[in-house]
Write an enzyme that holds these catalytic residues in place. Structure first.
Site, PDB file in Angstrom:
ATOM      1  N   ASP A  88     -14.311 -13.758  46.450  1.00 18.28           N
ATOM      2  CA  ASP A  88     -13.767 -12.679  45.604  1.00 18.28           C
ATOM      3  C   ASP A  88     -14.757 -12.039  44.626  1.00 18.28           C
ATOM      4  OD1 ASP A  88     -11.583 -13.609  46.958  1.00 18.28           O
ATOM      5  OD2 ASP A  88     -10.393 -14.123  45.201  1.00 18.28           O
TER       6      ASP A  88
ATOM      7  N   GLU B 252      -9.468 -10.958  47.314  1.00 21.76           N
ATOM      8  CA  GLU B 252      -8.046 -11.067  46.959  1.00 21.76           C
ATOM      9  C   GLU B 252      -7.488  -9.652  46.826  1.00 21.76           C
ATOM     10  OE1 GLU B 252      -7.136 -13.290  43.367  1.00 21.76           O
ATOM     11  OE2 GLU B 252      -5.020 -12.719  43.447  1.00 21.76           O
TER      12      GLU B 252
ATOM     13  N   LYS C 217      -7.227 -11.810  51.599  1.00 22.94           N
ATOM     14  CA  LYS C 217      -6.223 -12.835  51.306  1.00 22.94           C
ATOM     15  C   LYS C 217      -5.267 -12.345  50.228  1.00 22.94           C
ATOM     16  CE  LYS C 217      -9.370 -15.319  48.147  1.00 22.94           C
ATOM     17  NZ  LYS C 217      -8.623 -15.322  46.909  1.00 22.94           N
TER      18      LYS C 217
ATOM     19  N   LYS D  63      -4.524 -16.927  46.031  1.00 24.29           N
ATOM     20  CA  LYS D  63      -5.732 -17.432  45.380  1.00 24.29           C
ATOM     21  C   LYS D  63      -6.571 -18.217  46.392  1.00 24.29           C
ATOM     22  CE  LYS D  63      -4.198 -15.722  41.509  1.00 24.29           C
ATOM     23  NZ  LYS D  63      -4.582 -14.302  41.246  1.00 24.29           N
TER      24      LYS D  63
ATOM     25  N   VAL E 232     -15.976 -16.249  42.344  1.00 20.86           N
ATOM     26  CA  VAL E 232     -15.149 -16.252  41.133  1.00 20.86           C
ATOM     27  C   VAL E 232     -13.660 -16.296  41.467  1.00 20.86           C
ATOM     28  CG1 VAL E 232     -16.870 -15.013  39.798  1.00 20.86           C
ATOM     29  CG2 VAL E 232     -15.129 -13.702  41.014  1.00 20.86           C
ATOM     30  N   THR E 233     -12.864 -16.811  40.518  1.00 20.29           N
ATOM     31  CA  THR E 233     -13.309 -17.559  39.358  1.00 20.29           C
ATOM     32  C   THR E 233     -13.231 -19.061  39.681  1.00 20.29           C
ATOM     33  OG1 THR E 233     -11.079 -17.674  38.345  1.00 20.29           O
ATOM     34  CG2 THR E 233     -12.483 -15.816  37.738  1.00 20.29           C
TER      35      THR E 233
ATOM     36  N   CYS F 254      -9.611 -19.013  42.095  1.00 22.01           N
ATOM     37  CA  CYS F 254      -9.716 -18.861  43.556  1.00 22.01           C
ATOM     38  C   CYS F 254     -10.720 -19.812  44.200  1.00 22.01           C
ATOM     39  CB  CYS F 254     -10.007 -17.409  43.907  1.00 22.01           C
ATOM     40  SG  CYS F 254      -8.565 -16.358  43.568  1.00 22.01           S
TER      41      CYS F 254
ATOM     42  N   GLN G 153     -14.198 -38.856  40.336  1.00 15.09           N
ATOM     43  CA  GLN G 153     -13.494 -39.824  41.199  1.00 15.09           C
ATOM     44  C   GLN G 153     -14.165 -39.932  42.574  1.00 15.09           C
ATOM     45  OE1 GLN G 153      -9.088 -39.857  40.735  1.00 15.09           O
ATOM     46  NE2 GLN G 153      -9.387 -37.827  39.835  1.00 15.09           N
TER      47      GLN G 153
HETATM   48  N1  TIU Z   1     -10.304 -14.538  42.521  1.00 14.72           N
HETATM   49  C1  TIU Z   1      -9.639 -15.109  41.516  1.00 14.72           C
HETATM   50  O1  TIU Z   1     -10.097 -16.087  40.936  1.00 14.72           O
HETATM   51  N2  TIU Z   1      -8.441 -14.516  41.110  1.00 14.72           N
HETATM   52  C2  TIU Z   1      -7.980 -14.540  39.830  1.00 14.72           C
HETATM   53  O2  TIU Z   1      -6.918 -14.001  39.550  1.00 14.72           O
HETATM   54  N3  TIU Z   1      -8.751 -15.184  38.899  1.00 14.72           N
HETATM   55  C3  TIU Z   1      -8.552 -15.239  37.558  1.00 14.72           C
HETATM   56  O3  TIU Z   1      -9.280 -15.978  36.885  1.00 14.72           O
HETATM   57  N4  TIU Z   1      -7.625 -14.492  36.998  1.00 14.72           N
END
Ligand code: TIU
Length: 228
Positions: A26, A74, A131, A134, A159-160, A164, A204
């Protein structure tokens, strides 16, 4: 292509590059540039920019070594038929998914904000997975595609970190993939969440996977490629 012992947490990992894909999550204008989805949620989008250069280095190494490269995005269909009401309803009405913004309708496929940032534009032969969620496996053909190509290891960046990237790694881990989260090639709007999310992967005994950094991974990809 051959193998490489990658320095990683919680332990070094043998990577057979022929069975390894780079997955860039993303890296879209909607998350990294002002006026998109990330900004509509109240975030400082400049915090994600640290991931760009490391992602570029990983992408360049993967391209040179002919590793399978997968980009994800996304986003939702223009009629929002793939967006659950519970996802749309959140946030300020004028700034919700589907609302018009400076980069087109927020988080909608085909709009300028939905595209991958110019620094990481996919080239021919690279896979782009659209997609609605997430995670990159939910309602996509990523699982079949990886099976067809006999991929066992995923190098995950983007990210992030805690949203995701984490969701995708959790999905992949349950499906049997060895996931390496490349920590400096991921970023979050919340530096503390990034740090904890990365720690959670390798804790872990590597409950969700492994954590590595860009430099040794890029070196390993180059070395394995030239040794092959
Ligand atoms: N790609 C992704 O991480 N979608 C989000 O909505 N991330 C946020 O941190 N909001």
């Amino acid at each position: 292509m051959t193998t490489y012992l990658l320095p990683a947490e919680p332990a070094p990992l043998v990577l057979e590059f022929a069975k390894t894909a780079l997955v860039i999550i993303d890296m879209q204008r909607d998350f990294l540039e002002p006026g998109g989805f990330g900004a509509s949620l109240g975030n400082d989008v400049s915090l994600l920019r640290s991931a760009i250069a490391p992602c570029q280095q990983l992408l360049a190494a993967a391209r040179a070594a002919k590793l399978l490269v997968i980009h994800t995005r996304e986003g939702h269909l223009p009629d929002l038929s793939d967006a659950p009401p519970a996802k749309i309803e959140r946030g300020t009405p004028a700034l919700r998914i589907g609302s018009p913004g400076p980069m087109g309708r927020i988080l909608i496929r085909g709009e300028p904000g939905h595209s991958i940032i110019p620094e990481l534009t996919p080239i021919e032969g690279e896979i782009v997975i659209d997609k609605p969620g997430k995670g990159a496996f939910y309602h996509t053909d990523l699982g079949e595609l990886l099976k067809e190509r006999k991929i066992e290891n995923l190098l995950v960046c983007g990210v992030t970190t805690e949203v995701c990237v984490h969701t995708t790694v959790r999905e992949a881990n349950d499906r049997g993939y060895r996931c390496v989260v490349v920590s400096d090639a991921c970023a979050s709007y919340f530096p503390e969440f990034h740090r904890v999310a990365v720690s959670m992967i390798a804790a872990q005994g590597g409950i969700f996977g492994w954590v590595a950094t860009t430099a040794p991974l890029v070196n390993g990809i180059h070395r394995a490629h030239h040794a092959a």
